[in-house]
Each structure stands twice: as C-alpha cells, then as structure tokens.
Design an enzyme around this catalytic site. Structure first.
Site, short mmCIF file in Angstrom:
data_model
loop_
_atom_site.label_atom_id
_atom_site.label_comp_id
_atom_site.label_asym_id
_atom_site.label_seq_id
_atom_site.Cartn_x
_atom_site.Cartn_y
_atom_site.Cartn_z
N LYS A 234 -30.93 40.58 -45.00
CA LYS A 234 -31.78 41.43 -44.17
C LYS A 234 -32.51 40.65 -43.07
CE LYS A 234 -31.45 45.21 -47.34
NZ LYS A 234 -31.29 45.17 -48.78
N TYR B 169 -31.75 45.99 -57.87
CA TYR B 169 -30.46 46.07 -57.19
C TYR B 169 -30.15 44.72 -56.57
CZ TYR B 169 -26.87 47.46 -53.78
OH TYR B 169 -25.71 47.55 -53.04
N ASP C 9 -33.76 37.05 -56.03
CA ASP C 9 -33.08 37.81 -55.00
C ASP C 9 -34.13 38.25 -53.99
OD1 ASP C 9 -31.90 39.64 -53.37
OD2 ASP C 9 -30.92 40.79 -54.97
#
Ligand code: PLP
Length: 426
Positions: A267, A144, A239
């Site tokens: 995050k 994702y 990522d």
C-alpha cells in the site's frame, strides 16, 4: 440506482470480468447496489465516470497517503516512464528505496521488493518455514494477509483449531498447517503454544488489524506475542501492509515498541503503484535465493515506475506529516462518533493513530466474532446515504477508513455534517 455512465460500464464489465470487478469488495456486495466507476482522482477527491465529485475515505485502501495524483508522485512516475518501464535487471532506485525503508524501520536489516502485499506475506512465510525447518504457522481470526492459499483460513468457533479453508479452491492440505487463533485472546495463544510451540515456524499478525474493521490489540497483547515467539524460536511476522508508513514513519512496530523478526509492507510504500516489500533480520533474509535455499522471484519486482512512486511518497513524509494526519483522523473519528451518537445510534468508533474504524455495534469490538456481530445492514444504509451526499466510505462494514494528508478540516467537517443528516434517517 446508479449514474448512467457508471451503470453502462458496470453492465459491460459484468459481461467480460467476473462480477464486473478485478477485486471482489469493489463490487459493493457488502453494501448493496452497483459500484461507480472512477474517472480520476485529485487530493482527497474522486471524480466518477459521471462527473460526480466525492470525498474519498478509501484512498486506494490506504495506499494514497498524500491523496490522489500528488504532484511529486505524478512527476516522479512520468520521468521514470521516459527511461523505460521494466528491465528485469537491477536499477539504482531499488537500492535507494530499500535503504529508505531500512532507514525508517530499523528492524528491516535486509529488504526484498515485490509487487503486491500478497506476494510479500506469502514469501515471508515461505522464508520463515525455510529458515526454521518447521511447517506450522499461526494467524488470527479476522486478520487478512492477502490471498495466498495457506493464509485463507478462518477461525474455528472461538477456540484455537487447525484451519479450514474459507474459500473454494484451497485444498485442505494447503491450510492443514495453519493454526487460527481468536484475536486478543491470550489464553488461546498460550494454549496453542503449549500444544504446538516447538513446531510453529511463524506467527503472522496485523499489528493493528484493519481488515475486520479496525480492531486494535489489547494493551500488552503484541508484547505477549513477541515473548511467546522468542521462547520457541518462532519468527514473529508483522504484516504492516496497512500500517507501514501509515500510522507512523516507523510503522506500528515503532508505535507499539515491539520488534518483529520479519515485516511486510505494501500500500503506502508503493505510492499507489504495484509495489510491496518484505524484510527483517539479516540472518533470516540471507536464506533467500540467490544467497540461500528459499526461492522467491518476480519479473516486475522493484519495477522502475513503482520504485519512483514509492520514493516520491516517502520523500514527502516526515514526523510532522503523521502529527497532521493523526489530527485529521481524530477530527474525523470524534466527529463521526458524536454525530451518530447524537442521533441515538449505537456505534463503536475506534481510532489508532491515523486509522479509523466504524461499527454499528452496541458494545466494544475486540475480536472477529464481535466485529461480525455489528450491524452490517445499517452500515450499508449509512454508506449509501453518505454516497448520495458526495462522501465515499469503504463499501463494506469490515474495513478501515482512511483520511489522507490532502483532506482539509473543511472536507472533514462537511463529511460530519453529512453523517449527522444521514444518521437522522437511520
Ligand atoms: C491489502 C492487504 C494485504 C494484501 O495486499 P495486496 O497488495 O492486496 O495483495 C495483505 N495484508 C494486509 C494487512 C492488507 O491490508
């Protein structure tokens, strides 16, 4: 049956917010039932709107590495707010944060700050296409990368294939240049490179996939990806929105000693505020506007509150933090595995550094298809049994579990004891 206050809020929410939530997984669709509402968080704990105290293993999907409301973050954000919350003009902390990132992650020769992981990956891809002059991109099934159109492509049936959109609203053209490859499948990677290598702008990958549950790379897989990209002038994009500053100070690229051309962070780097970053090779990054032709922008990029939070968090983290966090993750993962196995349940509990996964699965889980084969219904029952006992796990069978630096051995041991109780009833 939910607690009364959360139930009332959820009823109201569903009348005004689609599904009652501002991000789908929060709705508990993956585990059934209704979400609780959070009133506040402190350290390893959440307090619900109904005053229940929960040990939290979601931690804002890994963002809150210090635990909730860490005094250093609260202080930094409070002080920053007094000086103004947004200017749309440069501020000193943007420079300091970019330098702090580059100091910890040497591949980040240039850094640009954005406001979400989605923006970071979307921008990195545009940059890769602008830099290489190529259109095709490669991603892995089950990875994702946020919700940009081109990245919302799922796998074909186990073979490399041009992607099909996995959501309504994404035109076929938007994913027409997205090639989806099965995770951990060297032969499939090689086949895609044989067929398309010279036209692939970028390969984007979670170096430790954490959004299909935790499904680590097989030994040597990341290094193979690096070689394939180098061979065809394809940019390798890590990522690291989950792994960055989470698995080590230098991210997954430090742990696996594989250097990407570009990286995306989110995050943890935002300290629980809306901030993310992408960056990497200076010759590539200098293609970004205003020095280069690839446009990318943001009104709130490098926001003063968010940079204050990010700097406060990075300032608290050193090598010893990760040693401690990994010891906690090991205690958690090993405890969970033993408790569930002792109850006769087939489980697969992978752990990479400070990250833990949990699959109710008969065998190892090495790719998306195997992850999807895990027993999500049983996970849902386990989830609710744990929630009833004051432990909040991810409300989906396909997520990563996060311990924070605020979790004590006692918190973890209590969690394991609860897991043993719940396991006996599954
Ligand atoms: C969370 C996540 C994103 C998206 O970040 P947002 O801030 O939610 O847009 C991208 N990539 C990975 C690996 C993620 O886990």
């Amino acid at each position: 049956m939910n607690d009364p206050r959360s139930h009332e809020l959820f009823e109201r929410a569903t009348r005004i917010i689609p599904g009652g939530v501002n991000s789908p997984v929060r709705a508990f669709g993956g585990v059934g039932g209704e979400p609780f509402f959070v009133a506040r968080g402190s350290g390893a704990y959440l307090e619900t709107a109904d005053g229940r105290r929960l040990i939290d293993y979601v931690q804002s999907w890994g963002a809150s590495i210090l635990g909730h409301a860490h005094p250093a973050v609260v202080e930094a954000v409070s002080r920053a707010a007094v000086d103004g919350t947004s200017f749309g003009a440069p501020t000193e902390r943007e420079v300091v944060l970019a330098e702090a990132i580059a100091e910890r992650v040497p591949s980040m020769q240039r850094v640009r700050l954005v406001s979400s992981g989605t923006e970071a990956t979307m921008s990195a891809l545009r940059l890769a296409r602008g830099f290489t002059g190529r259109d095709a991109i490669v991603k892995f099934a089950g990875c994702y990368h946020g919700h940009a159109d081109a990245l919302l492509a799922a796998a074909g049936s186990g073979i490399a294939t041009f992607g099909l959109p996995s959501t309504a609203g994404v035109p076929a053209a938007a994913v027409g240049d997205t090639l989806v490859v099965p995770w951990n499948d060297v032969a499939a990677v090689d086949a895609v490179w044989a067929a398309h290598g010279e036209r692939i702008a970028a390969l984007i990958v979670e170096p430790v996939p954490g959004n299909m549950g935790l499904v680590p790379a097989a030994d040597g897989f990341l290094a193979h990806l690096r070689d394939m990209c180098t061979g065809t002038g394809t940019l390798l994009i890590f990522d690291e929105v989950i792994t960055g500053f989470r698995v080590a100070l230098g991210g997954a690229q430090a742990v696996f000693a594989v250097t990407p051309d570009l990286s995306c962070f989110g995050k943890v780097v935002g300290g629980g505020l809306p901030l993310a970053a992408f960056g990497g090779r200076s010759d590539v990054m200098d293609h970004l506007a205003p020095v280069g032709p690839v446009y990318q922008a943001g009104t709130l990029s490098g926001n003063p509150l968010a940079t204050a939070a990010g700097l406060a968090v990075l300032g608290q983290l050193d090598e010893a933090s990760y040693t401690r966090l990994e010891a906690s993750a090991r205690r958690f993962a090993d405890g969970l595995r033993s408790a569930l196995t002792a109850a006769g349940l087939a489980v697969w509990v992978p752990r990479v550094s400070t990250l833990t996964g949990l699959f109710f699965s008969e065998g190892p889980v090495a790719d998306y298809a195997q992850a999807q084969g895990a027993d999500a219904e049983r996970y849902g029952r386990f989830f609710h049994g744990m929630l009833d006992r004051g432990v909040y796990l991810a409300p989906s069978a396909f997520e990563t579990l996060f311990v924070s630096l605020a979790h004590t051995d006692a918190d973890i041991d209590q969690t394991i004891a609860s897991a043993a109780e719940v396991a006996a009833s599954l």
